[in-house]
Write a protein that holds these residues in place. Structure first.
Motif, PDB file in Angstrom:
ATOM      1  N   GLU A 216     -26.595 -35.707 -52.630  1.00  0.00           N
ATOM      2  CA  GLU A 216     -25.956 -35.085 -51.482  1.00  0.00           C
ATOM      3  C   GLU A 216     -26.519 -33.704 -51.172  1.00  0.00           C
ATOM      4  O   GLU A 216     -27.201 -33.097 -51.997  1.00  0.00           O
ATOM      5  N   LEU A 217     -26.202 -33.227 -49.978  1.00  0.00           N
ATOM      6  CA  LEU A 217     -26.394 -31.827 -49.606  1.00  0.00           C
ATOM      7  C   LEU A 217     -25.031 -31.167 -49.622  1.00  0.00           C
ATOM      8  O   LEU A 217     -24.028 -31.766 -49.229  1.00  0.00           O
ATOM      9  N   CYS A 231     -22.705 -33.721 -47.559  1.00  0.00           N
ATOM     10  CA  CYS A 231     -23.216 -34.905 -46.881  1.00  0.00           C
ATOM     11  C   CYS A 231     -23.981 -35.759 -47.877  1.00  0.00           C
ATOM     12  O   CYS A 231     -24.859 -35.254 -48.584  1.00  0.00           O
ATOM     13  N   LYS A 232     -23.656 -37.050 -47.942  1.00  0.00           N
ATOM     14  CA  LYS A 232     -24.388 -37.960 -48.815  1.00  0.00           C
ATOM     15  C   LYS A 232     -25.806 -38.115 -48.295  1.00  0.00           C
ATOM     16  O   LYS A 232     -26.044 -38.280 -47.101  1.00  0.00           O
ATOM     17  N   SER A 233     -26.760 -38.061 -49.224  1.00  0.00           N
ATOM     18  CA  SER A 233     -28.166 -38.127 -48.836  1.00  0.00           C
ATOM     19  C   SER A 233     -28.787 -39.490 -49.047  1.00  0.00           C
ATOM     20  O   SER A 233     -29.807 -39.816 -48.436  1.00  0.00           O
ATOM     21  N   VAL A 264     -29.240 -33.358 -41.012  1.00  0.00           N
ATOM     22  CA  VAL A 264     -27.789 -33.140 -40.923  1.00  0.00           C
ATOM     23  C   VAL A 264     -27.525 -31.939 -40.037  1.00  0.00           C
ATOM     24  O   VAL A 264     -28.182 -30.905 -40.176  1.00  0.00           O
ATOM     25  N   ARG A 265     -26.544 -32.071 -39.156  1.00  0.00           N
ATOM     26  CA  ARG A 265     -26.143 -30.941 -38.333  1.00  0.00           C
ATOM     27  C   ARG A 265     -25.217 -30.040 -39.142  1.00  0.00           C
ATOM     28  O   ARG A 265     -24.274 -30.507 -39.781  1.00  0.00           O
ATOM     29  N   GLY A 270     -15.863 -30.457 -44.831  1.00  0.00           N
ATOM     30  CA  GLY A 270     -15.612 -31.630 -45.661  1.00  0.00           C
ATOM     31  C   GLY A 270     -16.801 -32.582 -45.666  1.00  0.00           C
ATOM     32  O   GLY A 270     -17.951 -32.173 -45.515  1.00  0.00           O
ATOM     33  N   ASP A 271     -16.534 -33.870 -45.844  1.00  0.00           N
ATOM     34  CA  ASP A 271     -17.587 -34.889 -45.886  1.00  0.00           C
ATOM     35  C   ASP A 271     -18.045 -35.205 -44.460  1.00  0.00           C
ATOM     36  O   ASP A 271     -17.289 -35.742 -43.661  1.00  0.00           O
ATOM     37  N   VAL A 272     -19.299 -34.862 -44.155  1.00  0.00           N
ATOM     38  CA  VAL A 272     -19.803 -35.036 -42.792  1.00  0.00           C
ATOM     39  C   VAL A 272     -20.817 -36.178 -42.688  1.00  0.00           C
ATOM     40  O   VAL A 272     -21.527 -36.297 -41.679  1.00  0.00           O
TER      41      VAL A 272
END
Length: 402
Positions: A216-217, A231-233, A264-265, A270-272
């Motif tokens: 993730e990031l 964010c899951k990568s 990713v923007r 939270g989780d985006v």
């Protein structure tokens, strides 16, 4: 004032903004051990750290010895002629890792400098601050764990903070006060992350600190370390390349398993993963950090030397072409010089390609008969190019110092 230089500081890993770019200032298109070498100096030890430049001062680290007798050097040289201005050794906390894989030593983190200070990171021995005359001002440890790859994350500055990716030492991201070295904030859970902390300015004036780790990031508030988003990568292993940020979008490429990269923007909460992840890549670079130029992302795989160009709007590959001559392994991050991208192989083979979405090799150059060890990333200082091997620091460019 030096007529041969149009000096622009290169104060941290990959330059002033961390993007690895410089205007075309007359850097030669080719060189060799005897051609276009302004100066070359032997180094007291090995290392994967890159030089940093403030004015006429070049700062560099190196290490010699083994786990029980490591001697780490912090050096300052004149950009004009390579003259050694000072060489300080720091006291390391021993023992160190018994063996560093691929023998790149115990000085792999690139320093970061201001107009009057220099900050260096030596793993479990911690972060050190010096003035430009070589006086040590403080030393702060950020964890004591070791790793077979050594410690390699470079430092980043933000306002009065020194940001430290201590993934190896304590699985944490740490912010230290630049003046005192005292810890300002610390967050945990930073695993398998090997890059310098990345800053992303927000529309609301808030700056995010971004870390790419396995899977993730994650983003944190630069002021207090408060978690902002993740964010899951789809990338299941380590993350070496620095994420790149432009216009509110983070571009991150990574390691050896799962997906290759993502966009990713920023600015989420939270989780985006479902709401702000724009696209993913199948191919990756593994070690070097890409170049972001115009509407494209450029990178080469560290082991295959296949160069890629990606459209950043769609995530689609524009080309995937093998570099010729083959650099035979790439750990150094490429740099953009004007409209040329320089890839440097570990043995000393350099290749320039056009910074365009049509693949074209422009020129090539060789040092140390392709048998050297060049793990550090190239550095631009005016019309000079600094390349560091395990044996020498090379200054490539005009030899007329009038």
């Amino acid at each position: 004032n030096f007529p041969f230089l149009a000096v622009a500081d290169w104060p941290q890993f990959r330059g002033p903004d961390g993007m690895g770019t410089s205007p075309d200032t007359g850097i030669p298109e080719t060189w060799s051990d005897t051609e276009n070498i302004a100066w070359k100096i032997p180094l007291p030890g090995v290392g994967a750290s890159s030089p940093v430049v403030i004015g006429d001062k070049v700062f560099l680290t190196a290490s010699e010895g083994g786990a029980d007798d490591v001697r780490r050097h912090v050096m300052c040289l004149s950009l004009r002629d390579g003259k050694l201005l000072w060489d300080k050794t720091v006291e390391s906390l021993l023992p160190e890792q018994s063996k560093i894989r691929e023998d790149h030593g115990y000085a792999s983190s690139t320093p970061v400098a201001t107009d009057d200070r220099l900050f260096v990171f030596f793993g479990k021995s911690g972060v050190f601050a010096f003035d430009h005359d070589g006086k040590q001002l403080w030393n702060t440890t950020v964890g004591s764990a070791l790793n077979g790859w050594g410690s390699a994350a470079s430092l980043t500055l933000h306002q009065n903070l020194v940001l430290v990716n201590a993934s190896v030492e304590s699985e944490s991201l740490v912010a230290l006060d630049q003046t005192s070295g005292k810890e300002v904030w610390k967050v945990g859970g930073i695993t398998e992350s090997w890059h310098a902390p990345v800053l992303a300015p927000g529309a609301d004036g808030k700056t995010e600190v971004i870390a790419a780790l396995n899977g993730e990031l994650r983003a944190f508030d630069a002021v207090d370390g408060k978690p902002l988003w993740q964010c899951k990568s789809g990338i299941g292993w380590y993350m070496c390349p620095m994420p790149l940020v432009r216009d509110g979008i983070v571009y991150a490429v990574g390691g050896r398993s799962g997906l290759g990269g993502l966009a990713v923007r920023t600015g989420g909460t939270g989780d985006v993963t479902e709401t702000r992840r724009l696209w993913t890549l199948q191919k990756a670079t593994n070690v070097p950090t890409p170049i972001l130029h115009g509407g494209h992302l450029y990178f080469a795989n560290d082991s295959t030397a296949v160069a890629h160009c990606v459209d950043i709007k769609t995530g689609e590959f524009v080309y995937s072409e093998r570099l010729v001559p083959n650099p035979d392994g790439i750990y150094a991050s490429p740099i953009l010089i004007g409209e040329r991208i320089l890839y440097l192989g570990r043995g000393g083979q350099a290749v320039f390609i056009a910074a365009k979405p049509e693949f074209k090799v422009l020129s090539s150059a060789v040092l140390e008969n392709r048998r050297g060890m060049f793990n550090a990333s190239p550095v631009i200082a005016g019309n000079r190019l600094l390349l560091r091997s395990n044996k020498f620091l090379y200054c490539i460019g005009a030899t007329d110092l009038r």
